[in-house]
Design a protein around this motif. Structure first.
Motif, short mmCIF file in Angstrom:
data_model
loop_
_atom_site.label_atom_id
_atom_site.label_comp_id
_atom_site.label_asym_id
_atom_site.label_seq_id
_atom_site.Cartn_x
_atom_site.Cartn_y
_atom_site.Cartn_z
N TYR A 117 0.84 -1.19 0.00
CA TYR A 117 0.00 0.00 0.00
C TYR A 117 0.87 1.24 0.00
O TYR A 117 1.89 1.30 0.68
N VAL A 118 0.46 2.24 -0.74
CA VAL A 118 1.17 3.52 -0.77
C VAL A 118 0.11 4.63 -0.76
O VAL A 118 -0.97 4.46 -1.30
N HIS A 119 0.43 5.75 -0.10
CA HIS A 119 -0.51 6.84 0.08
C HIS A 119 -0.10 8.05 -0.77
O HIS A 119 1.09 8.37 -0.88
N SER A 120 -1.09 8.75 -1.31
CA SER A 120 -0.84 9.95 -2.09
C SER A 120 -0.22 11.03 -1.20
O SER A 120 -0.60 11.19 -0.05
N THR A 177 -6.67 10.75 1.05
CA THR A 177 -7.58 9.60 0.97
C THR A 177 -7.31 8.70 -0.24
O THR A 177 -7.97 7.69 -0.40
N PHE A 178 -6.35 9.06 -1.09
CA PHE A 178 -6.08 8.31 -2.32
C PHE A 178 -4.92 7.36 -2.08
O PHE A 178 -3.88 7.74 -1.53
N HIS A 179 -5.08 6.10 -2.50
CA HIS A 179 -4.08 5.06 -2.28
C HIS A 179 -3.89 4.22 -3.53
O HIS A 179 -4.79 4.10 -4.35
N ARG A 180 -2.73 3.59 -3.62
CA ARG A 180 -2.51 2.54 -4.61
C ARG A 180 -2.29 1.27 -3.81
O ARG A 180 -1.46 1.21 -2.90
N ARG A 181 -3.04 0.23 -4.16
CA ARG A 181 -2.90 -1.06 -3.49
C ARG A 181 -2.49 -2.10 -4.53
O ARG A 181 -3.12 -2.21 -5.57
N LEU A 184 -2.26 -7.47 -9.28
CA LEU A 184 -3.48 -6.68 -9.42
C LEU A 184 -3.27 -5.37 -8.69
O LEU A 184 -2.87 -5.35 -7.53
N ILE A 185 -3.54 -4.25 -9.37
CA ILE A 185 -3.35 -2.92 -8.78
C ILE A 185 -4.67 -2.18 -8.77
O ILE A 185 -5.39 -2.17 -9.77
N GLN A 186 -4.97 -1.55 -7.64
CA GLN A 186 -6.19 -0.77 -7.50
C GLN A 186 -5.80 0.64 -7.08
O GLN A 186 -5.05 0.83 -6.14
N HIS A 187 -6.34 1.64 -7.80
CA HIS A 187 -6.19 3.04 -7.42
C HIS A 187 -7.54 3.46 -6.87
O HIS A 187 -8.55 3.37 -7.56
N ARG A 188 -7.56 3.95 -5.63
CA ARG A 188 -8.85 4.18 -4.98
C ARG A 188 -8.76 5.30 -3.96
O ARG A 188 -7.81 5.40 -3.21
N SER A 189 -9.80 6.11 -3.94
CA SER A 189 -9.95 7.12 -2.89
C SER A 189 -10.91 6.56 -1.87
O SER A 189 -11.99 6.08 -2.21
N SER A 190 -10.54 6.61 -0.61
CA SER A 190 -11.38 6.05 0.44
C SER A 190 -12.36 7.07 0.99
O SER A 190 -13.14 6.78 1.88
N GLU A 191 -12.34 8.27 0.46
CA GLU A 191 -13.24 9.32 0.91
C GLU A 191 -14.66 9.00 0.44
O GLU A 191 -14.90 8.69 -0.72
#
Length: 105
Positions: A74-77, A82-86, A96-103
């Motif tokens: 996991y890495v944080h913007s 609230t934006f991460h790359r997993r 598998l890579i997911q770009h997602r904002s948890s907001e």
């Protein structure tokens, strides 16, 4: 669900992306062969370690039915908190890579 994608990726060439995406949209999920694609060059600014040179990544082992079989990263913007790359991978080549904002809105 993540393990199922990664276990079967070799049977589905159409799922694989062969070059890194630049600034993928929020919610995007991309499947790479991690030994062939430099997925970290995605165009986003990620938080750096204290040395200011390398990206701060959190690594962990994930269990499926009580057995460690997935690795997560996991890495944080550095701009949008609230934006991460997993990233998830098996010992095999799939990732598998997911770009997602948890907001939540």
């Amino acid at each position: 669900e993540i393990a199922a994608y990664l276990i079967t990726f070799e049977k589905h060439d159409e799922w694989l992306t062969t070059s890194p995406k630049t600034r993928p949209q929020n919610g995007s999920m991309i499947l790479y062969n991690r030994k062939k694609v430099k997925y970290r060059k995605d165009g986003y600014c990620w938080k750096k370690r204290k040395d200011g040179k390398t990206t701060r990544e959190d690594h962990m082992k994930l269990k499926v039915q009580g057995v460690e079989c997935l690795y997560g990263c996991y890495v944080h913007s550095s701009i949008i908190p609230t934006f991460h790359r997993r990233c998830y991978w098996l010992l095999q080549d799939g990732m598998l890579i997911q770009h997602r904002s948890s907001e939540e809105i």
